[in-house]
Design a protein around this motif. Structure first.
Motif, PDB file in Angstrom:
ATOM      1  N   GLU A 123       0.804  -1.489   0.071  1.00  0.00           N
ATOM      2  CA  GLU A 123       0.003  -0.049   0.101  1.00  0.00           C
ATOM      3  C   GLU A 123       0.685   1.189   0.126  1.00  0.00           C
ATOM      4  O   GLU A 123       1.871   1.333   0.747  1.00  0.00           O
ATOM      5  CB  GLU A 123      -1.027   0.126   1.160  1.00  0.00           C
ATOM      6  N   THR A 124       0.355   2.160  -0.829  1.00  0.00           N
ATOM      7  CA  THR A 124       1.187   3.521  -0.999  1.00  0.00           C
ATOM      8  C   THR A 124       0.657   4.694  -0.166  1.00  0.00           C
ATOM      9  O   THR A 124       1.395   5.580   0.336  1.00  0.00           O
ATOM     10  CB  THR A 124       1.131   3.767  -2.582  1.00  0.00           C
ATOM     11  N   LEU A 125      -0.539   4.750   0.233  1.00  0.00           N
ATOM     12  CA  LEU A 125      -1.085   5.708   0.951  1.00  0.00           C
ATOM     13  C   LEU A 125      -2.332   5.617   1.691  1.00  0.00           C
ATOM     14  O   LEU A 125      -2.929   4.470   1.620  1.00  0.00           O
ATOM     15  CB  LEU A 125      -1.415   6.871  -0.211  1.00  0.00           C
ATOM     16  N   ASP A 159      -5.326  15.386   4.680  1.00  0.00           N
ATOM     17  CA  ASP A 159      -6.322  14.095   4.210  1.00  0.00           C
ATOM     18  C   ASP A 159      -5.745  13.107   3.662  1.00  0.00           C
ATOM     19  O   ASP A 159      -6.061  11.760   3.731  1.00  0.00           O
ATOM     20  CB  ASP A 159      -7.228  14.894   2.959  1.00  0.00           C
ATOM     21  N   VAL A 160      -4.725  12.860   3.240  1.00  0.00           N
ATOM     22  CA  VAL A 160      -3.873  12.126   2.694  1.00  0.00           C
ATOM     23  C   VAL A 160      -2.593  11.920   2.957  1.00  0.00           C
ATOM     24  O   VAL A 160      -1.760  12.855   3.060  1.00  0.00           O
ATOM     25  CB  VAL A 160      -3.944  11.972   0.953  1.00  0.00           C
ATOM     26  N   LEU A 161      -2.056  10.776   3.474  1.00  0.00           N
ATOM     27  CA  LEU A 161      -0.266  10.532   3.760  1.00  0.00           C
ATOM     28  C   LEU A 161       0.139   9.399   2.915  1.00  0.00           C
ATOM     29  O   LEU A 161      -0.532   8.537   2.739  1.00  0.00           O
ATOM     30  CB  LEU A 161      -0.161  10.437   5.198  1.00  0.00           C
ATOM     31  N   LEU A 186      -2.600   1.402  -4.718  1.00  0.00           N
ATOM     32  CA  LEU A 186      -2.911   3.134  -4.359  1.00  0.00           C
ATOM     33  C   LEU A 186      -4.381   3.002  -3.958  1.00  0.00           C
ATOM     34  O   LEU A 186      -4.647   4.261  -3.654  1.00  0.00           O
ATOM     35  CB  LEU A 186      -2.981   3.709  -6.049  1.00  0.00           C
ATOM     36  N   ASP A 187      -4.933   1.940  -3.529  1.00  0.00           N
ATOM     37  CA  ASP A 187      -6.221   1.786  -2.798  1.00  0.00           C
ATOM     38  C   ASP A 187      -6.147   0.723  -1.618  1.00  0.00           C
ATOM     39  O   ASP A 187      -6.258  -0.261  -1.912  1.00  0.00           O
ATOM     40  CB  ASP A 187      -7.340   1.690  -3.890  1.00  0.00           C
ATOM     41  N   ALA A 188      -5.942   1.301  -0.495  1.00  0.00           N
ATOM     42  CA  ALA A 188      -5.907   0.195   0.690  1.00  0.00           C
ATOM     43  C   ALA A 188      -7.339  -0.165   1.308  1.00  0.00           C
ATOM     44  O   ALA A 188      -7.287  -0.499   2.140  1.00  0.00           O
ATOM     45  CB  ALA A 188      -5.113   0.996   1.821  1.00  0.00           C
ATOM     46  N   GLY A 189      -8.392   0.427   0.450  1.00  0.00           N
ATOM     47  CA  GLY A 189      -9.637  -0.238   0.797  1.00  0.00           C
ATOM     48  C   GLY A 189     -10.654   0.625   1.600  1.00  0.00           C
ATOM     49  O   GLY A 189     -11.804   0.151   1.875  1.00  0.00           O
TER      50      GLY A 189
END
Length: 252
Positions: A123-125, A159-161, A186-189
């Motif tokens: 996972e990236t973010l 909002d995003v890290l 790029l989508d951890a769910g």
């Protein structure tokens, strides 16, 4: 607090997995990391030509903890893990003076969860908002527009890290060099696992902003595993986790 030296022979890795939830009567994320608790992995440091100014640790000390699948509990547990496992591990007062406090070249927080079958995902973010599904306590966030749990001191959190680990390169290495089915994500769910990742990244960022640590003192990552048998056995998942850890701590 004593200074940290990049040539310290050890790094510390905090590994977390999750308790069972939903259709998972056992959770492969915890089953895959639990055997590594209180163990060490030998490392072969990259040369300075490969990774300039990277630490040259030769051992990774592993500490594992199971996390609950509950939104209202992880906001206390994740920051507590970061506070407990700092770059210098202080000895009990009655032992101080007899030997030096343990120093680590870097601390890694690697969170492991169960994701989609068929492959492993780096996972990236992680997002602060957007969560809605109920947890193991059948509690769910009131609104996807807000963080599941809010604290006044967290109001400035972005909002995003993003992780500092090069997730594309890591997935490529694990696929091509180690033979695992692995991909960058790029989508951890937008479930509790992603919220846990966000909490860890945010805690790292807060410590930097406060001047408690530098950008190089700790790193955070989240990895999703498939369920057991889809396609990997539990033994294979445990070997994947080891391969992933060794690459992360030697390259990032």
């Amino acid at each position: 607090m004593a200074p940290i030296h990049k040539n310290s022979p050890k790094v510390k890795v905090i590994l977390t997995g999750f308790e069972p939830f939903g259709r998972h009567e056992t959770n492969p994320s915890w089953l895959s990391v639990q055997p590594l608790h209180n163990t060490t992995l030998d490392l072969t440091p990259l040369s300075q030509l490969e990774k300039k100014n990277h630490h040259q640790a030769t051992q990774a000390v592993l500490i594992c903890q199971e996390l609950p699948v509950e939104y209202r509990k992880v906001p206390a547990l994740v920051p507590a893990l970061h506070a407990e496992h700092s770059k210098v591990e202080l000895l009990p007062e009655d032992k101080q003076g007899e030997q030096d406090n343990e120093e680590y070249a870097k601390t890694y927080f690697i969170h492991v969860g169960v994701g989609r079958d068929g492959y492993t995902a780096i996972e990236t973010l992680a997002h602060r908002t957007g969560y809605g599904a109920p947890d193991n306590a059948q509690w769910q966030p009131e609104s996807k527009e807000d963080a599941p749990v809010k604290k006044a001191e967290w109001i400035a959190d972005p909002d995003v890290l993003n992780t500092t680990v090069d997730t594309a390169a890591l997935a490529d290495y694990l696929s091509k060099e180690k033979g695992w089915i692995c991909q960058q994500s790029l989508d951890a769910g937008h479930y509790l696992c992603e919220f846990t990742f966000y909490l860890s990244l945010a805690e790292r960022q807060r410590r930097i902003v406060k001047g408690q640590e530098t950008e190089d003192d700790r790193a955070c990552l989240f990895v999703h595993l498939p369920s057991v048998g889809n396609p990997y056995s539990l033994d294979e998942l445990q070997r994947f986790v080891k391969d992933m850890i060794i690459r992360v701590v030697t390259a990032y």
